[in-house]
Design an enzyme around this catalytic site. Structure first.
Site, PDB file in Angstrom:
ATOM      1  N   HIS A  45       0.824  -1.207   0.000  1.00 16.58           N
ATOM      2  CA  HIS A  45       0.000   0.000   0.000  1.00 16.58           C
ATOM      3  C   HIS A  45       0.862   1.262   0.000  1.00 16.58           C
ATOM      4  CE1 HIS A  45       0.715   1.318   4.148  1.00 16.58           C
ATOM      5  NE2 HIS A  45       0.672   0.047   4.492  1.00 16.58           N
TER       6      HIS A  45
ATOM      7  N   THR B 266       2.361   2.085  13.172  1.00 17.15           N
ATOM      8  CA  THR B 266       0.987   1.865  12.743  1.00 17.15           C
ATOM      9  C   THR B 266       0.491   0.457  13.045  1.00 17.15           C
ATOM     10  OG1 THR B 266       1.427   3.425  10.943  1.00 17.15           O
ATOM     11  CG2 THR B 266      -0.620   2.166  10.827  1.00 17.15           C
TER      12      THR B 266
ATOM     13  N   HIS C  26       0.839  -5.271   2.994  1.00 16.42           N
ATOM     14  CA  HIS C  26       1.696  -4.396   3.787  1.00 16.42           C
ATOM     15  C   HIS C  26       3.160  -4.818   3.703  1.00 16.42           C
ATOM     16  CE1 HIS C  26      -2.037  -2.917   5.701  1.00 16.42           C
ATOM     17  NE2 HIS C  26      -2.427  -4.154   5.472  1.00 16.42           N
TER      18      HIS C  26
ATOM     19  N   TYR D 287       2.475  -4.216  16.035  1.00 18.09           N
ATOM     20  CA  TYR D 287       3.605  -3.618  16.762  1.00 18.09           C
ATOM     21  C   TYR D 287       3.375  -3.487  18.258  1.00 18.09           C
ATOM     22  CZ  TYR D 287       6.693  -2.695  12.872  1.00 18.09           C
ATOM     23  OH  TYR D 287       7.563  -2.861  11.815  1.00 18.09           O
TER      24      TYR D 287
ATOM     25  N   ARG E 155      13.578  -4.694  13.162  1.00 17.73           N
ATOM     26  CA  ARG E 155      14.215  -5.393  12.051  1.00 17.73           C
ATOM     27  C   ARG E 155      14.716  -6.799  12.371  1.00 17.73           C
ATOM     28  NH1 ARG E 155      13.142  -3.129   7.131  1.00 17.73           N
ATOM     29  NH2 ARG E 155      15.200  -3.479   6.249  1.00 17.73           N
TER      30      ARG E 155
ATOM     31  N   ASN F  90       5.350  -5.876   5.898  1.00 20.71           N
ATOM     32  CA  ASN F  90       5.784  -7.109   6.548  1.00 20.71           C
ATOM     33  C   ASN F  90       5.036  -8.343   6.070  1.00 20.71           C
ATOM     34  OD1 ASN F  90       7.981  -6.574   8.572  1.00 20.71           O
ATOM     35  ND2 ASN F  90       6.538  -4.974   9.159  1.00 20.71           N
TER      36      ASN F  90
ATOM     37  N   ARG G 125      -5.968   0.911   4.624  1.00 22.14           N
ATOM     38  CA  ARG G 125      -4.955   1.421   3.701  1.00 22.14           C
ATOM     39  C   ARG G 125      -4.652   0.421   2.592  1.00 22.14           C
ATOM     40  NH1 ARG G 125      -2.809   0.261   8.756  1.00 22.14           N
ATOM     41  NH2 ARG G 125      -0.787  -0.823   8.898  1.00 22.14           N
TER      42      ARG G 125
ATOM     43  N   ASN H 236       2.225   7.030   8.549  1.00 25.84           N
ATOM     44  CA  ASN H 236       3.587   7.058   8.004  1.00 25.84           C
ATOM     45  C   ASN H 236       4.058   8.503   7.927  1.00 25.84           C
ATOM     46  OD1 ASN H 236       2.772   4.496   5.563  1.00 25.84           O
ATOM     47  ND2 ASN H 236       3.679   4.221   7.575  1.00 25.84           N
TER      48      ASN H 236
END
Length: 259
Positions: A16, A28, A189, A97, A122, A191, A67, A22
């Site tokens: 997206h 998010t 997305h 998250y 990461r 990830n 989104r 962002n």
């Protein structure tokens, strides 16, 4: 038109476009936020690129987050294909998250240290701090997940978790569509698409951690009979694609840690 193909159809992966969070430099995850003006333009441009490549998606898969849904709608609108079948699943959602969701990324880095936040962002198998189930941000309080067993809903996720929740959807939903349709679009997305690319390309844990998927750039796979890539490419200007990928990489710095 749906047909019983002897080999898998073409697969298009689309991350997206830029979201409002962002733009505001906030984590998010599963929080539902709309596209920014730039994100809208990226989604429309993705449709143009797909059309110019002579591709016609016949079915689209999205997450349950607006989104990704809006990106799919805008892309298909540009293609005049808003009528094609749509599948949606929480298994294509962005990584959750946890307690970081809604927090300013720069301030979080200043509070916990750049090194720690980079590990949360990461690393492959380290989760960020979990949300309490009583927290209103927890997905058990969101009606779109009401039909799921509460124990399936994450309080926080690492990339390994995203791979594990995505794979059943790949096998149960996307693979059958790849056999039925000549072109399948997945709008998701950073990830969840990294998880899919890891599976498709056979990436190691370290390789997928270092993978940066640019926003709004259609990633097109031609698959063999074993569902392994015969070839893949991004649609669009290589310099623009690299610029978008570089922007994603830059967000991993102390000032802009991407979500």
């Amino acid at each position: 038109m749906a047909t019983a193909n002897r080999k898998p159809g073409t697969l298009i992966l689309l991350r997206h476009g830029q979201s409002t969070w962002n733009l505001e430099n906030l984590f998010t995850g599963w929080h539902d936020v709309p596209l920014s003006e730039k994100g809208v333009a990226e989604a429309i441009d993705a449709g143009r690129l797909i059309r110019e490549a002579g591709l016609l998606p016949e079915v689209v898969h999205t997450s349950l987050l607006v989104r990704a849904i809006k990106t799919a709608n805008l892309t298909l609108g540009e293609l005049e294909l808003t009528w094609i079948p749509v599948r949606r699943s929480w298994r294509l959602n962005e990584r959750h998250y946890g307690a970081l969701q809604g927090l300013n990324k720069s301030q979080t880095s200043a509070r916990y240290g750049e090194a720690q936040v980079k590990v949360w962002r990461r690393s492959y198998d380290v989760r960020p701090p979990e949300l309490e189930r009583s927290d209103e941000r927890h997905p058990i309080h969101d009606r779109r997940y009401a039909s799921l067993p509460p124990e399936m809903l994450p309080s926080a996720e690492c990339l390994k978790d995203v791979v594990e929740r995505m794979l059943p959807y790949w096998y149960d939903a996307i693979v059958p569509d790849l056999l039925l349709y000549s072109c399948v679009l997945v709008s998701a997305h950073g990830n969840s698409l990294r998880a899919m690319v890891k599976h498709l390309d056979g990436l190691s844990e370290q390789q997928v951690v270092e993978l940066d998927i640019p926003t709004g750039a259609p990633r097109v796979y031609e698959l063999g009979a074993d569902f392994k890539p015969v070839a893949w490419r991004y649609l669009g200007d290589p310099a623009e694609i690299e610029q978008r990928a570089a922007a994603v990489r830059a967000q991993a710095g102390p000032e802009h840690l991407s979500s």
